[in-house]
Design a protein around this motif. Structure first.
Motif, PDB file in Angstrom:
ATOM      1  N   ARG A 153       0.826  -1.214   0.000  1.00  0.00           N
ATOM      2  CA  ARG A 153       0.000   0.000   0.000  1.00  0.00           C
ATOM      3  C   ARG A 153       0.859   1.262   0.000  1.00  0.00           C
ATOM      4  O   ARG A 153       0.617   2.185  -0.772  1.00  0.00           O
ATOM      5  N   THR A 154       1.889   1.270   0.876  1.00  0.00           N
ATOM      6  CA  THR A 154       2.718   2.484   0.934  1.00  0.00           C
ATOM      7  C   THR A 154       3.459   2.673  -0.385  1.00  0.00           C
ATOM      8  O   THR A 154       3.595   3.795  -0.876  1.00  0.00           O
ATOM      9  N   ASP A 155       3.898   1.556  -1.004  1.00  0.00           N
ATOM     10  CA  ASP A 155       4.572   1.661  -2.309  1.00  0.00           C
ATOM     11  C   ASP A 155       3.637   2.275  -3.342  1.00  0.00           C
ATOM     12  O   ASP A 155       4.019   3.147  -4.105  1.00  0.00           O
ATOM     13  N   ALA A 156       2.369   1.790  -3.318  1.00  0.00           N
ATOM     14  CA  ALA A 156       1.404   2.292  -4.291  1.00  0.00           C
ATOM     15  C   ALA A 156       1.156   3.776  -4.075  1.00  0.00           C
ATOM     16  O   ALA A 156       1.067   4.555  -5.023  1.00  0.00           O
ATOM     17  N   GLU A 157       1.085   4.187  -2.779  1.00  0.00           N
ATOM     18  CA  GLU A 157       0.874   5.606  -2.493  1.00  0.00           C
ATOM     19  C   GLU A 157       2.071   6.438  -2.913  1.00  0.00           C
ATOM     20  O   GLU A 157       1.924   7.518  -3.493  1.00  0.00           O
ATOM     21  N   ALA A 158       3.248   5.881  -2.657  1.00  0.00           N
ATOM     22  CA  ALA A 158       4.469   6.590  -3.050  1.00  0.00           C
ATOM     23  C   ALA A 158       4.507   6.763  -4.567  1.00  0.00           C
ATOM     24  O   ALA A 158       4.897   7.821  -5.078  1.00  0.00           O
TER      25      ALA A 158
END
Lengths: 376, 229
Positions: free
Chosen positions: A369-374
């Protein structure tokens, strides 16, 4: 790069096989077209080498309209692999493979030398060179098909359900071989299949098509599994996409315990020392460190264990190389709920519980999720 | 069997001479038939609608008795070998055209697709892929056509001296020498068997790529109805 630009194929009877399809197929990667029968995936593939002419739209190859060059020149620059291989039954294996080089004007000896080189590359024994197709198994014929497509070293490889007609074990071997060859050669491969597992396994990018020739989703396999675009794609991916998605999470981060592992010749003190509250079971290994089975500490006797009394350990996963899916599968298979991690030689490197694997999965999701947000 | 090989002088040939004449009159029509049937069959494969009418025409031509052909042809080609060979050529088509069409059509779809995808044009595809794969079926047709043609040459006796070994049967009648009829029949049968064997050998030579167990199954011989004519 192959660019399919709002291409439509309409047949004279009004059937629309492909409907305003646009796709960008990246170089040196495997792009899979997948979908139910009648979704236009084979038609799309055949439009790339103009075995089917688009009714509307254009296909650009490295920026040039595919209609700009003579059709047979275009086709010879693209290898083509087909279901059941489609070998020339009246030619020997080596002459089958040498077909396109011969057409391109290579000398007989040079073409045959090249063919033998390719036989080796696709894992065929050189002694088969002078055989005829009927003397080969289905899997071997399919390897010849791949070698034949690669013979003139074309930058593009079109594969139309190449592995659909062989049994599952042979198919897995052929898929692994294709991935290995792709690592070495780096071709631009367009691969058609109706098998979503195959698509997820070999695809760098996967285009899911739906009946009527429309593109439903175009994404890397991990994204497809985590984020299906709509109900059709979700349905097509099947009920266990959550589990399958774990294939894309590495097991490298798993914390393996080495304490609850004892050798088969362990002394009573060793057994007592290894039994901790954290792990209710002990894994017994042979003298080389290979797993034998699980046991409760109380059932173990020093200096010898009856293997028949041990609990099965499932199918060990190769720690660091295999995915979380393999680790979880191993834990689920064993009645103890613990998975066994091994090294490449099959020696135990540690054990891990379902609970720990569960934490790792949650961690991987959070990271996703954090990768996708980044990325956004 | 006194005078078995003693050929009456009105035939103007020795026994061996009659054999040579017979083979020429029988085999040239098969060859000519093949040369006509090959392009005709390819047209039938390319244009599917053409096949039924072509089959119909060859069958009707086959139904015309040779005597009727002779009556028409004799005005143009006289009492010559050619008058015998033209109907024989026409008769082979009823066997050869279906044999070649079936053979070419039996080439698997994926083999054709693979050839097209590799950049074979239609001519190259026909010559290098379809025709070689059709060889077993073509030779199966040639075997029936050849054997039937060898027996049919005898009807040439109807227009005089053009029946080769067939004229021996006629002479057996005229001179009351039955051994000549026996000679003619036995010789023709042996010629037919040898020619058939030769064609089988040619096929074995041309198709090392066929599984030996399946040879018989994959190239079914057309029914030898023609030989009974």
């Amino acid at each position: 790069m192959i660019r399919i630009d709002s291409v439509t194929k309409r047949y004279p009877d009004g059937t629309v096989a492909v409907d305003r399809l646009s796709l960008e197929i990246p170089d040196r990667s495997i792009t899979v077209l997948v979908g139910p029968s009648g979704c236009g995936k084979t038609t799309t593939l055949r439009m790339i080498n103009r075995m089917v002419e688009p009714s509307e739209g254009t296909i650009l190859i490295d920026g040039k309209d595919s209609r700009q060059q003579p059709v047979n020149t275009l086709r010879r620059s693209m290898g083509y692999v087909i279901q059941n291989a489609g070998l020339f039954q009246h030619r020997t294996i080596v002459d089958n493979i040498a077909t396109v080089p011969r057409m391109l004007g290579w000398g007989k000896e040079k073409a045959r030398a090249r063919a033998r080189e390719l036989m080796e590359r696709v894992g065929l024994d050189g002694s088969l060179a002078k055989r005829y197709p009927y003397q080969l198994s289905g899997g071997q014929q399919q390897r010849v098909g791949v070698a034949r497509a690669l013979a003139a070293d074309p930058p593009v490889l079109l594969m139309d359900e190449p592995f659909s007609a062989v049994d599952p074990i042979v198919r897995k071997g052929l898929q692994d071989e294709l991935l290995r060859i792709q690592d070495e050669l780096g071709k631009t491969i367009v691969f058609v299949t109706h098998d979503i597992d195959e698509a997820v396994k070999i695809g760098t990018m996967v285009a899911v098509m739906r009946t009527g020739g429309k593109l439903a989703q175009y994404a890397p396999p991990a994204e497809l599994l985590s984020n299906p675009a709509d109900a059709f794609v979700e349905d097509f991916l099947g009920t266990d996409r959550g589990i399958r998605r774990l294939s894309f999470f590495p097991s490298a981060g798993l914390r393996l315990l080495t304490t609850p592992v004892v050798a088969v010749d362990a002394t009573a003190e060793q057994i007592a020392a290894r039994a901790t509250a954290e792990a209710p079971y002990l894994l017994v290994t042979d003298m080389d460190g290979r797993p034998l089975g699980w046991s409760e500490p109380g059932d173990l006797t020093a200096g010898g264990v009856d293997p028949a009394r041990l609990l099965p350990y499932g199918r060990p996963f190769v720690a660091g190389t295999d995915s979380l899916r393999a680790a979880l599968d191993c834990a689920v298979l064993s009645p103890t709920g613990w998975a066994v991690g091994v090294d490449a030689e099959g020696r135990v490197t540690g054990v891990v519980s379902q609970q720990t694997i569960g934490e790792a999965i949650r961690g991987a999701h959070a990271k996703g999720r954090t990768d996708a947000e980044a990325a956004r | 069997m006194n005078g078995f090989f003693d050929i009456p002088s009105d035939l103007q040939h020795s026994w061996l001479g009659l054999i040579g004449l017979h083979l020429r009159e029988a085999l040239l029509p098969v060859l000519a038939g093949l040369l006509v049937a090959l392009p005709l069959s390819q047209l039938c494969v390319r244009f599917r609608w053409l096949y039924p009418p072509v089959l119909w025409v060859t069958t009707v031509l086959y139904a015309i008795p040779s005597l009727a052909f002779f009556v028409v042809l004799i005005d143009y080609t006289g009492q010559t070998e050619l008058t015998v060979m033209i109907p024989l050529t026409v008769y082979t088509l009823v066997i050869l055209v279906p044999a070649i069409v079936d053979g070419v059509r039996s080439v698997p779809q994926e083999t054709l697709a693979a050839a097209t995808a590799m950049g074979f044009g239609p001519v190259r595809r026909y010559v290098q892929v379809q025709l070689p794969i059709a060889v077993p079926a073509i030779i199966a047709g040639l075997r029936v056509a050849t054997v039937s043609s060898i027996s049919l040459v005898s009807v040439g006796a109807l227009i005089g001296n053009q029946g080769a070994l067939g004229n021996l049967i006629n002479d057996a009648n005229i001179y009351n020498r039955p051994e000549l009829a026996v000679n003619a029949v036995v010789t023709m049968a042996v010629l037919a068997i040898l020619a058939d064997g030769l064609l089988v050998a040619v096929r074995l030579l041309l198709t090392p790529w066929m599984p030996s167990g399946a040879r018989a199954r994959r190239a079914p011989r057309p029914e030898p109805e023609v030989a009974a004519r």
